[in-house]
Design a protein around this motif. Structure first.
Motif, PDB file in Angstrom:
ATOM      1  N   LEU A  29       0.658  24.117  24.292  1.00 33.76           N
ATOM      2  CA  LEU A  29       1.298  23.838  22.877  1.00 33.76           C
ATOM      3  C   LEU A  29       1.427  24.723  21.734  1.00 33.76           C
ATOM      4  O   LEU A  29       0.967  25.334  21.000  1.00 33.76           O
ATOM      5  N   VAL A  30       1.906  25.590  21.257  1.00 32.65           N
ATOM      6  CA  VAL A  30       2.481  27.029  20.129  1.00 32.65           C
ATOM      7  C   VAL A  30       3.032  25.699  19.445  1.00 32.65           C
ATOM      8  O   VAL A  30       4.232  26.150  19.062  1.00 32.65           O
ATOM      9  N   ASN A  31       2.741  26.246  18.382  1.00 28.56           N
ATOM     10  CA  ASN A  31       2.992  26.093  16.479  1.00 28.56           C
ATOM     11  C   ASN A  31       3.108  27.145  15.707  1.00 28.56           C
ATOM     12  O   ASN A  31       2.743  28.874  16.044  1.00 28.56           O
ATOM     13  N   ASP A  32       3.272  28.031  14.949  1.00 35.50           N
ATOM     14  CA  ASP A  32       3.386  28.914  13.903  1.00 35.50           C
ATOM     15  C   ASP A  32       1.711  29.420  13.701  1.00 35.50           C
ATOM     16  O   ASP A  32       1.648  30.565  13.159  1.00 35.50           O
ATOM     17  N   GLU A  33       0.665  28.812  14.325  1.00 34.37           N
ATOM     18  CA  GLU A  33      -0.603  29.352  13.854  1.00 34.37           C
ATOM     19  C   GLU A  33      -1.384  29.578  14.896  1.00 34.37           C
ATOM     20  O   GLU A  33      -2.154  29.929  14.594  1.00 34.37           O
ATOM     21  N   TYR A  34      -1.260  28.514  15.843  1.00 30.32           N
ATOM     22  CA  TYR A  34      -2.428  28.674  16.533  1.00 30.32           C
ATOM     23  C   TYR A  34      -2.071  27.881  17.926  1.00 30.32           C
ATOM     24  O   TYR A  34      -0.708  26.693  17.759  1.00 30.32           O
ATOM     25  N   TRP A  35      -2.391  27.484  19.047  1.00 28.93           N
ATOM     26  CA  TRP A  35      -2.019  26.896  20.458  1.00 28.93           C
ATOM     27  C   TRP A  35      -2.961  26.041  21.107  1.00 28.93           C
ATOM     28  O   TRP A  35      -4.668  26.744  20.614  1.00 28.93           O
ATOM     29  N   GLU A  36      -2.895  25.253  21.521  1.00 28.99           N
ATOM     30  CA  GLU A  36      -4.039  24.228  22.810  1.00 28.99           C
ATOM     31  C   GLU A  36      -2.968  23.526  23.095  1.00 28.99           C
ATOM     32  O   GLU A  36      -2.090  22.985  23.560  1.00 28.99           O
ATOM     33  N   ASP A  37      -3.789  22.758  24.074  1.00 27.55           N
ATOM     34  CA  ASP A  37      -3.311  22.362  25.695  1.00 27.55           C
ATOM     35  C   ASP A  37      -3.386  20.354  24.828  1.00 27.55           C
ATOM     36  O   ASP A  37      -4.168  20.431  24.225  1.00 27.55           O
ATOM     37  N   ALA A  38      -2.125  19.701  25.147  1.00 31.82           N
ATOM     38  CA  ALA A  38      -1.012  19.065  24.318  1.00 31.82           C
ATOM     39  C   ALA A  38      -0.565  18.092  25.750  1.00 31.82           C
ATOM     40  O   ALA A  38       0.141  18.694  26.739  1.00 31.82           O
ATOM     41  N   SER A  39      -0.511  16.618  25.793  1.00 32.69           N
ATOM     42  CA  SER A  39      -0.035  16.416  26.563  1.00 32.69           C
ATOM     43  C   SER A  39       1.021  15.259  26.143  1.00 32.69           C
ATOM     44  O   SER A  39       1.501  15.287  25.070  1.00 32.69           O
ATOM     45  N   LEU A  40       2.509  15.458  26.706  1.00 34.94           N
ATOM     46  CA  LEU A  40       3.651  14.813  26.480  1.00 34.94           C
ATOM     47  C   LEU A  40       3.063  13.436  26.081  1.00 34.94           C
ATOM     48  O   LEU A  40       3.789  12.733  24.953  1.00 34.94           O
ATOM     49  N   SER A  41       1.689  12.589  27.204  1.00 32.47           N
ATOM     50  CA  SER A  41       2.060  11.683  27.238  1.00 32.47           C
ATOM     51  C   SER A  41       1.151  11.232  25.060  1.00 32.47           C
ATOM     52  O   SER A  41       1.453  10.380  24.553  1.00 32.47           O
ATOM     53  N   ASP A  42       0.334  12.182  25.011  1.00 33.39           N
ATOM     54  CA  ASP A  42      -0.579  12.591  24.099  1.00 33.39           C
ATOM     55  C   ASP A  42       0.635  12.556  22.505  1.00 33.39           C
ATOM     56  O   ASP A  42       0.716  11.672  21.705  1.00 33.39           O
ATOM     57  N   LEU A  43       2.177  13.199  22.525  1.00 37.60           N
ATOM     58  CA  LEU A  43       3.169  13.206  21.502  1.00 37.60           C
ATOM     59  C   LEU A  43       3.782  12.048  21.839  1.00 37.60           C
ATOM     60  O   LEU A  43       4.250  11.783  20.565  1.00 37.60           O
ATOM     61  N   ALA A  44       4.195  11.780  22.883  1.00 43.05           N
ATOM     62  CA  ALA A  44       5.062  10.300  23.034  1.00 43.05           C
ATOM     63  C   ALA A  44       3.638   9.248  22.458  1.00 43.05           C
ATOM     64  O   ALA A  44       4.974   8.254  21.703  1.00 43.05           O
ATOM     65  N   ALA A  45       2.865   9.001  22.506  1.00 45.29           N
ATOM     66  CA  ALA A  45       1.251   7.774  21.941  1.00 45.29           C
ATOM     67  C   ALA A  45       2.278   7.976  20.431  1.00 45.29           C
ATOM     68  O   ALA A  45       1.889   6.515  19.271  1.00 45.29           O
ATOM     69  N   ASP A  46       2.607   9.222  19.454  1.00 42.84           N
ATOM     70  CA  ASP A  46       2.547   9.146  17.996  1.00 42.84           C
ATOM     71  C   ASP A  46       4.514   8.357  18.047  1.00 42.84           C
ATOM     72  O   ASP A  46       4.288   8.352  16.233  1.00 42.84           O
ATOM     73  N   GLY A  47       5.083   8.636  18.609  1.00 41.67           N
ATOM     74  CA  GLY A  47       6.531   8.133  18.510  1.00 41.67           C
ATOM     75  C   GLY A  47       7.541   8.495  19.695  1.00 41.67           C
ATOM     76  O   GLY A  47       7.286   9.726  20.249  1.00 41.67           O
ATOM     77  N   PRO A  48       8.588   8.609  19.519  1.00 44.24           N
ATOM     78  CA  PRO A  48       9.564   9.473  20.091  1.00 44.24           C
ATOM     79  C   PRO A  48      10.073  10.605  20.186  1.00 44.24           C
ATOM     80  O   PRO A  48       9.599  11.051  19.216  1.00 44.24           O
ATOM     81  N   VAL A  49      10.193  11.488  21.709  1.00 51.71           N
ATOM     82  CA  VAL A  49       9.790  12.804  21.052  1.00 51.71           C
ATOM     83  C   VAL A  49      11.685  13.278  22.256  1.00 51.71           C
ATOM     84  O   VAL A  49      11.890  12.226  22.719  1.00 51.71           O
ATOM     85  N   VAL A  50      11.374  14.308  21.869  1.00 46.60           N
ATOM     86  CA  VAL A  50      13.264  15.007  22.238  1.00 46.60           C
ATOM     87  C   VAL A  50      12.330  16.170  22.905  1.00 46.60           C
ATOM     88  O   VAL A  50      11.610  17.493  22.300  1.00 46.60           O
ATOM     89  N   LEU A  51      12.540  16.522  23.425  1.00 49.02           N
ATOM     90  CA  LEU A  51      11.965  17.612  24.764  1.00 49.02           C
ATOM     91  C   LEU A  51      12.897  18.479  25.347  1.00 49.02           C
ATOM     92  O   LEU A  51      13.970  17.922  25.977  1.00 49.02           O
ATOM     93  N   VAL A  52      13.271  19.474  25.147  1.00 46.66           N
ATOM     94  CA  VAL A  52      14.227  20.371  25.198  1.00 46.66           C
ATOM     95  C   VAL A  52      13.467  21.753  26.122  1.00 46.66           C
ATOM     96  O   VAL A  52      12.645  22.734  25.685  1.00 46.66           O
ATOM     97  N   PHE A  53      14.005  21.703  27.336  1.00 49.39           N
ATOM     98  CA  PHE A  53      13.914  22.802  28.039  1.00 49.39           C
ATOM     99  C   PHE A  53      15.076  23.686  27.417  1.00 49.39           C
ATOM    100  O   PHE A  53      15.997  23.500  27.692  1.00 49.39           O
TER     101      PHE A  53
END
Length: 170
Positions: free
Chosen positions: A29-53
């Motif tokens: 998962l990439v942002n403007d500073e770095y990237w690291e492995d991340a899971s969708l389930s970890d993102l969803a655990a923090d609240g709703p997710v909008v996944l854009v392919f």
């Protein structure tokens, strides 16, 4: 209006729909500073997710989609908006910088996640090369899909007003 490209109907897709659980995955998962492995389930655990392919970075649909989401302030919603394409983390960092985006992007060069979601599309008839067709999945904290849109032609873009309404309904 004369187009500089041909509109192409895409074949039917058997994709994840409303009420189904979105497949989990782990990718960089990439942002403007770095990237690291991340899971969708970890993102969803923090609240709703909008996944854009979206197709690869640099393609005009990617630019159009991310400019629209940025200009509509999708980062202000109570949902995490993230993208996913076949582009590498290096290409994602460039797109984020050039588009002045605050969204994080998953890198999936092998297109395995799009295959899990049923939206893999062969790229211009090249054997063994695919990309995700444009698609948006809005999901709750349990990864239950509340809204799904998948392109039926190329190019095709989501109805952004409809997408905003789906996020507001969470």
């Amino acid at each position: 209006m004369e187009l500089d490209f041909e509109v192409v109907d895409l074949p039917d897709a058997d994709y994840v729909t409303e009420g189904e659980q979105a497949p989990d995955f782990t990718r960089p998962l990439v942002n403007d500073e770095y990237w690291e492995d991340a899971s969708l389930s970890d993102l969803a655990a923090d609240g709703p997710v909008v996944l854009v392919f979206y197709p690869m970075d640099g393609a005009f649909p990617a630019t159009y989609i991310w400019n629209e989401l940025r200009d509509r302030n999708f980062d202000a919603y109570d949902a995490t908006t993230v993208g996913l394409s076949i582009s590498t983390p290096y290409e994602h960092k460039t797109l984020i910088e050039e588009r002045e985006m605050s969204f994080d992007l998953f890198a999936d060069p092998a297109n395995g996640v799009a295959e899990q979601y049923g939206i893999a599309h062969d790229l211009d008839g090249m054997a063994g090369i695919s990309e995700p067709r444009p698609a948006v999945f809005v999901m709750d904290e349990e990864r239950t899909v509340q809204y799904a849109w998948v392109a039926e032609e190329w190019p095709d873009f989501p109805d952004y007003d409809e997408l905003e309404a789906a996020i507001d309904a969470l």
